[in-house]
Design an enzyme around this catalytic site. Structure first.
Site, mmCIF file in Angstrom:
data_model
loop_
_atom_site.group_PDB
_atom_site.id
_atom_site.type_symbol
_atom_site.label_atom_id
_atom_site.label_comp_id
_atom_site.label_asym_id
_atom_site.label_seq_id
_atom_site.Cartn_x
_atom_site.Cartn_y
_atom_site.Cartn_z
ATOM 1 N N ASP A 30 -4.153 -9.122 -2.099
ATOM 2 C CA ASP A 30 -3.292 -9.377 -0.942
ATOM 3 C C ASP A 30 -4.131 -9.444 0.329
ATOM 4 O OD1 ASP A 30 -0.908 -9.930 0.302
ATOM 5 O OD2 ASP A 30 -0.280 -7.844 0.505
ATOM 6 N N THR A 39 6.591 2.773 5.092
ATOM 7 C CA THR A 39 6.460 2.762 6.544
ATOM 8 C C THR A 39 5.273 3.632 6.949
ATOM 9 O OG1 THR A 39 8.850 2.508 6.760
ATOM 10 C CG2 THR A 39 7.662 3.266 8.699
ATOM 11 N N GLY A 81 3.352 -2.810 2.363
ATOM 12 C CA GLY A 81 3.988 -3.487 1.245
ATOM 13 C C GLY A 81 5.077 -2.666 0.599
#
Length: 663
Positions: free
Chosen positions: A447, A336, A333
């Protein structure tokens, strides 16, 4: 000009800036309100009236009747109707060309504005390859007649197309060819063999949109979403400028002026000091700790306090082969993730922060807060964090080697078909266990999706990515916050009311359950307009008892009675989780218990023994009320739809003894 003249010029400029900003802020204060716009009825952000600049991302001319005008990439569309987060648009000029069967239509192209704040989608459409007629033999080698149909009517070019592929797949095109996209109706499959290409096209298209998390957060906290023209990156312009009476402004102006003089004197002193002490170090500089350094310091202190290893940049650089792109595992989110391996052979997943802005740093700290206080076999383990002397911000996790559920269901690992039904049910149970543990710890994940559920080599679950998670106080029923999450998984009641509860996770998990039994993605623009979201697709089919249209036949639904029993039961449970009204949904602990009873074959047993280690909940017998005679659209458009299973109404509302933090 003397000092006093400069002073008065400074005050005048200060007043002018304040007045301008205050006027702008007053005009902007009404932006978050809904507005009436013809047949589209209520509209709100990201749309804004053409008379109210800077209030959103997409301008709508509501003065045009009966159909308002929406302009996208210099093309003006008539807005015919709105459903949920989709608007049907009509291109009148395209329609005129269609009536004339004019080849000028193939000079048009569906294109959309590009912005880091919002992503637009126009569907359904077909990709047409427009090639110079003089080089027909070359084109026919590329566009195999078994795959592509051709259209030869237009004078100077030939068109090749395949209605089952609505985008350019990136294969090399001959230099004499280009590709365009044009809209087709929902029922284009039935017309795919039409000899007249014009009969396959339409002047209507469906607009979908997704506002980025950064823009949502910016807008609902009073900011304005903008794009940096030099970097083309997102920028939040904060409109909450200083307000107050003129007396306060004068005080601020005078203070700023005096501060400027003091600052100039300080700079002069520092320059003088360095002139005479070139080889020394200034005591002022040691106090100049930047915000980023403070974040590094806080991360390191937190890790050290909790006994978590602190890694140096050199260690992580060596472990990831200098953050080699071949070691990249994916993008989270806000960072990386790279694969790493320490000298002792320990494997790691190293997450690097994208940008050092305040919001992303808060998410970084939030993930540490969550993971350092929790211990559960189905939650990813945090190994360590960054050193204060590290040039970047990193979090270091255990490495989970077998990808995500999404990879195995409809990603690059799906072709291996490793997720048999027993494994999928095991995944569902372990994920529910992890989420129930989070809720019992007063934490909402926020999420939940198949991309955030990792699998090890034994297909054991590791729930990950807690950047959006919220610590939930015990004495409240909900948290008011701007909706965040992933399209297709976001609780519609949260999206509508901005009230986050633990039932929001339950809804998202319901989508995950449907993905597990169907192998379909949560969002698919190729499905019918009302069923682009998998939740809507599943609810429609379950209401009609069309389980065979939801459940992946490769799981053995048609050939194995036990698989049919379990997958149907999981579909019914998903139906309960996906209820629009949050109070009609079960708690995560109840979902976990029901999944275990489905596995044990006791889903239909009313006298199932109570689990002493779980909440005191009664088993439910699910009977889905089917409506086979009604169309999908009729069911969806009912005011209180979708209709719920009998026991959702009777049992969830009356017999549950569990008090949900969200309920």
């Amino acid at each position: 000009m003397d000092l006093f003249s400069w002073f008065f010029v400074f005050i005048f400029f200060h007043f002018w800036c304040f007045d301008s900003a205050e006027g702008q802020n007053t005009a902007y204060s009404s932006c978050t309100e809904e507005f009436q716009c013809g047949n589209l009825r209520n509209l709100s952000f990201p749309f804004y009236k053409s008379t109210e600049l800077h209030c959103g991302l997409c301008k709508v001319d509501c003065e045009v009747r009966p159909n308002p005008i929406i302009e996208l990439d210099r093309v003006k569309y008539q807005a015919l109707n709105k459903y949920d987060v989709f608007i049907t648009l009509k291109d009148s000029s395209l329609g005129e060309l269609l009536k004339k069967n004019s080849c000028q239509i193939f000079d048009r192209n569906l294109s959309l504005p590009i912005s880091p704040s919002i992503t637009y989608r126009l569907r359904p459409s077909v990709t047409l390859f427009k090639c110079n007629r003089s080089q027909k033999s070359i084109h026919e080698e590329v566009f195999n007649s078994k795959i592509y149909q051709s259209y030869n009517v237009c004078e100077s070019f030939i068109l090749y197309y395949n209605t089952s592929v609505d985008y350019y797949q990136g294969f090399p095109l001959p230099s004499s060819c280009s590709f365009i996209r044009l809209p087709i109706p929902q029922s284009s499959e039935a017309k795919s063999n039409e000899s007249n290409l014009f009969d396959l096209l339409t002047d209507e298209v469906i607009l979908g949109w997704t506002v980025s998390d950064e823009c949502n957060q910016c807008y609902y906290t009073g900011g304005r979403c903008q794009t940096d023209n030099t970097t083309n990156k997102f920028q939040c312009y904060n409109t909450n400028t200083n307000k107050g009476h003129r007396k306060v402004k004068v005080i601020v102006a005078v203070s700023a002026f005096i501060g400027s003089l003091v600052g100039l004197c300080a700079i002069a002193c520092v320059l003088w000091f360095y002139k005479w002490r070139k080889n020394g170090s200034s005591p002022f500089l040691s106090r100049n700790t930047s915000g980023i350094s403070m974040i590094h310091h806080e991360l390191e202190e937190r890790c050290e306090y909790l006994g978590i290893p602190v890694f140096s940049y050199a260690e992580l650089e060596e472990a990831t082969d200098k953050f080699n792109s071949s070691r990249k595992l994916g993008d989270g989110g806000y960072g990386t993730v790279y694969y790493g391996k320490l000298r002792d052979g320990k494997e790691l997943a190293v997450k690097s922060l994208y940008e050092h802005n305040h919001r992303q740093m808060q998410q970084f700290i939030n993930e540490i807060e969550i993971l350092t206080r929790l211990r559960h076999p189905n939650l990813v383990t945090l190994y360590g964090c960054t050193s204060r002397r590290c040039r970047e911000l990193f979090l270091v996790y255990e490495y989970i080697p077998n990808g995500t559920i999404a990879d195995h269901l409809h990603g690059h690992r799906a072709k291996d078909k490793l997720l048999t039904w027993p494994i999928r049910l095991k995944i569902a149970i372990e994920t529910a266990s992890a989420l129930a543990y989070l809720h019992a710890s007063d934490i909402i994940h926020r999420d939940v999706k198949t991309n955030n559920i990792l699998l090890d080599n034994e297909f054991c679950v590791k729930v990950a990515d807690f950047g959006l998670s919220k610590l939930f106080p015990n004495d409240v029923t909900h948290i008011s916050t701007a909706p965040q999450g992933t399209p297709g998984y976001v609780d519609p009641q949260y999206h509508e009311c901005y009230q986050l509860t633990d039932k929001s996770d339950v809804y998202s998990f319901g989508v995950v359950l449907v993905e597990l039994i169907s192998s379909k993605p949560a969002v698919d623009m190729n499905r019918h307009m009302h069923e682009i979201n998998l939740a809507n697709y599943a609810m429609n089919r379950i209401l009609k008892c069309a389980f065979d249209e939801v459940i992946d036949p490769s799981l053995g639904f048609e050939t194995d009675a036990e698989v049919r029993r379990m997958t149907t039961s999981v579909a019914e449970l998903a139906f309960q989780c996906l209820q629009v009204v949050k109070d009609m949904r079960p708690t995560m602990e109840e979902v976990h218990k029901m999944l275990k009873t489905i596995k044990d074959g006791e889903w239909k047993t009313c006298n199932h023994k109570k689990d002493t280690n779980s909440y005191n909940t009664k088993p439910r017998t699910v009977k889905v009320s089917c409506y086979p005679s009604e169309t999908d659209d009729a069911v969806l458009l009912k005011k209180n739809s979708p209709a719920s299973p009998d026991t959702v109404i009777d049992t969830w509302a009356s017999s549950s003894t569990t008090t949900s933090t969200g309920g």
